[in-house]
Scaffold this motif. Structure first.
Motif, short mmCIF file in Angstrom:
data_model
loop_
_atom_site.label_atom_id
_atom_site.label_comp_id
_atom_site.label_asym_id
_atom_site.label_seq_id
_atom_site.Cartn_x
_atom_site.Cartn_y
_atom_site.Cartn_z
N ILE A 1 25.47 2.85 -18.02
CA ILE A 1 24.56 2.72 -19.16
C ILE A 1 25.30 2.01 -20.29
CG2 ILE A 1 23.16 4.00 -20.82
CD1 ILE A 1 23.34 6.35 -18.70
N ARG A 2 24.69 0.92 -20.81
CA ARG A 2 25.29 0.19 -21.94
C ARG A 2 24.25 -0.11 -23.00
NH1 ARG A 2 29.12 -4.75 -20.17
NH2 ARG A 2 29.44 -4.11 -18.02
N ALA A 3 24.67 -0.05 -24.27
CA ALA A 3 23.81 -0.43 -25.40
C ALA A 3 23.81 -1.95 -25.55
CB ALA A 3 24.30 0.22 -26.68
N SER A 4 22.75 -2.49 -26.11
CA SER A 4 22.64 -3.92 -26.34
C SER A 4 23.49 -4.35 -27.54
CB SER A 4 21.18 -4.29 -26.63
OG SER A 4 21.08 -5.65 -27.02
N ALA A 5 24.03 -5.54 -27.49
CA ALA A 5 24.77 -6.13 -28.60
C ALA A 5 23.99 -7.28 -29.24
CB ALA A 5 26.11 -6.66 -28.10
N MET A 6 22.75 -7.52 -28.77
CA MET A 6 21.93 -8.60 -29.30
C MET A 6 21.60 -8.31 -30.77
SD MET A 6 20.50 -11.51 -28.54
CE MET A 6 20.39 -11.58 -26.76
N PRO A 7 21.69 -9.29 -31.65
CA PRO A 7 21.35 -9.07 -33.07
C PRO A 7 19.91 -8.56 -33.21
CG PRO A 7 22.38 -11.21 -32.76
CD PRO A 7 22.13 -10.66 -31.39
N GLU A 8 19.69 -7.78 -34.26
CA GLU A 8 18.34 -7.28 -34.55
C GLU A 8 17.35 -8.44 -34.59
OE1 GLU A 8 15.67 -4.23 -35.19
OE2 GLU A 8 17.82 -3.93 -35.04
N LYS B 1 12.46 -20.74 -22.03
CA LYS B 1 11.13 -20.47 -22.58
C LYS B 1 10.21 -21.67 -22.40
CE LYS B 1 12.12 -17.05 -26.17
NZ LYS B 1 12.21 -16.84 -27.62
N GLN B 2 10.75 -22.85 -22.71
CA GLN B 2 9.95 -24.06 -22.60
C GLN B 2 9.48 -24.28 -21.17
OE1 GLN B 2 11.91 -27.67 -23.88
NE2 GLN B 2 9.96 -28.65 -24.33
N ALA B 3 10.34 -23.91 -20.21
CA ALA B 3 9.99 -24.04 -18.79
C ALA B 3 9.06 -22.93 -18.33
CB ALA B 3 11.26 -24.06 -17.95
N GLY B 4 8.87 -21.93 -19.17
CA GLY B 4 7.98 -20.82 -18.82
C GLY B 4 8.55 -19.87 -17.79
N VAL B 5 9.89 -19.79 -17.69
CA VAL B 5 10.50 -18.95 -16.66
C VAL B 5 11.24 -17.74 -17.24
CG1 VAL B 5 10.71 -20.87 -15.06
CG2 VAL B 5 12.62 -20.33 -16.58
N LEU B 6 11.40 -17.66 -18.54
CA LEU B 6 12.14 -16.55 -19.14
C LEU B 6 11.29 -15.29 -19.16
CD1 LEU B 6 14.73 -15.57 -20.56
CD2 LEU B 6 13.59 -16.12 -22.72
N VAL B 7 11.85 -14.19 -18.65
CA VAL B 7 11.21 -12.88 -18.73
C VAL B 7 11.83 -12.08 -19.86
CG1 VAL B 7 10.75 -10.72 -17.52
CG2 VAL B 7 10.62 -12.90 -16.29
N ASP B 8 13.16 -11.91 -19.83
CA ASP B 8 13.87 -11.16 -20.87
C ASP B 8 15.36 -11.47 -20.75
OD1 ASP B 8 14.30 -9.49 -22.99
OD2 ASP B 8 13.87 -7.65 -21.92
N THR B 9 16.08 -11.27 -21.83
CA THR B 9 17.53 -11.45 -21.81
C THR B 9 18.17 -10.44 -22.73
OG1 THR B 9 19.33 -13.05 -22.08
CG2 THR B 9 17.51 -13.18 -23.67
N ASP B 10 19.42 -10.14 -22.49
CA ASP B 10 20.13 -9.19 -23.34
C ASP B 10 21.62 -9.51 -23.29
OD1 ASP B 10 20.61 -7.13 -25.06
OD2 ASP B 10 20.00 -5.55 -23.70
N TRP B 11 22.32 -9.08 -24.31
CA TRP B 11 23.76 -9.26 -24.43
C TRP B 11 24.32 -7.85 -24.60
CZ3 TRP B 11 26.24 -11.51 -29.47
CH2 TRP B 11 27.61 -11.62 -29.32
N MET C 1 8.50 -13.65 -8.29
CA MET C 1 9.63 -12.79 -8.07
C MET C 1 10.59 -12.93 -9.27
SD MET C 1 12.37 -12.76 -4.94
CE MET C 1 11.18 -12.10 -3.77
N ARG C 2 10.98 -11.88 -9.72
CA ARG C 2 11.90 -11.90 -10.86
C ARG C 2 13.35 -11.82 -10.38
NH1 ARG C 2 9.27 -8.04 -15.52
NH2 ARG C 2 7.34 -9.18 -15.65
N TYR C 3 14.23 -12.44 -11.12
CA TYR C 3 15.67 -12.38 -10.86
C TYR C 3 16.39 -12.03 -12.15
CZ TYR C 3 14.74 -14.78 -6.49
OH TYR C 3 14.28 -15.12 -5.24
N THR C 4 17.43 -11.29 -12.01
CA THR C 4 18.27 -10.95 -13.15
C THR C 4 19.62 -11.61 -12.98
OG1 THR C 4 17.17 -8.83 -13.41
CG2 THR C 4 19.32 -9.06 -14.44
N PHE C 5 20.09 -12.24 -14.00
CA PHE C 5 21.44 -12.83 -13.98
C PHE C 5 22.37 -11.84 -14.67
CE2 PHE C 5 19.78 -17.47 -14.48
CZ PHE C 5 19.11 -17.37 -13.27
N PHE C 6 23.34 -11.33 -13.94
CA PHE C 6 24.38 -10.50 -14.56
C PHE C 6 25.56 -11.43 -14.82
CE2 PHE C 6 21.72 -7.38 -12.54
CZ PHE C 6 21.63 -6.40 -13.51
N LEU C 7 25.83 -11.66 -16.05
CA LEU C 7 26.85 -12.64 -16.43
C LEU C 7 28.19 -11.95 -16.59
CD1 LEU C 7 24.72 -14.50 -19.11
CD2 LEU C 7 24.88 -14.97 -16.64
N TYR C 8 29.06 -12.09 -15.59
CA TYR C 8 30.39 -11.48 -15.65
C TYR C 8 31.38 -12.47 -16.24
CZ TYR C 8 28.52 -7.81 -12.66
OH TYR C 8 27.78 -6.77 -12.17
#
Length: 122
Positions: free
Chosen positions: A109-116, A37-47, A1-8
């Motif tokens: 709808i928001r654009a990502s701020a993560m560096p290239e 990543k080392q724990a093998g639990v990361l799916v994706d992240t964004d800023w 099961m996937r979970y998303t963390f919305f960081l407010y």
């Protein structure tokens, strides 16, 4: 099961952040991402870009309503997310308009701020 963390957080607290503070933040989050990543639990992240850059879309009575900013004139709560890769905001709006949720709520709808290339410390 996937979970998303919305960081407010209080965006105003970071509004005056300089390059050194941003670099430190990237490093701290990069270390956290590396642990996930080392724990093998990361799916994706964004800023995300600040909420003031968001665009919201809704349909009321079949009429499309686009609004700058994240706050619609409702008491709606976040209920889910989709992540898509499209060339620009117009393409994103076209896909959002096709989403079933637009008929009974608002889609922000928001654009990502993560560096290239992602966080350089991850």
């Amino acid at each position: 099961m996937r979970y998303t963390f919305f960081l407010y957080s209080d965006e105003a607290a970071f509004a005056d952040a300089g390059p050194a503070e941003i670099e430190q933040s990237l490093k701290v989050f990069g270390e956290y991402i590396a642990m996930l990543k080392q724990a093998g639990v990361l799916v994706d992240t964004d800023w995300l870009q600040p909420s003031a850059t968001a665009t919201s879309i809704s349909k009321v009575g079949g009429v499309r309503k686009i609004q700058d900013g994240p706050f619609a004139d409702t008491k709606e709560q976040l209920g889910g997310t989709f992540v898509i890769d499209v060339p620009d905001l117009d393409a994103a709006l076209a896909w959002a308009e096709k989403c079933p949720a637009v008929h009974y709520g608002t889609i922000e709808i928001r654009a990502s701020a993560m560096p290239e290339g992602g966080n350089p410390y991850a």
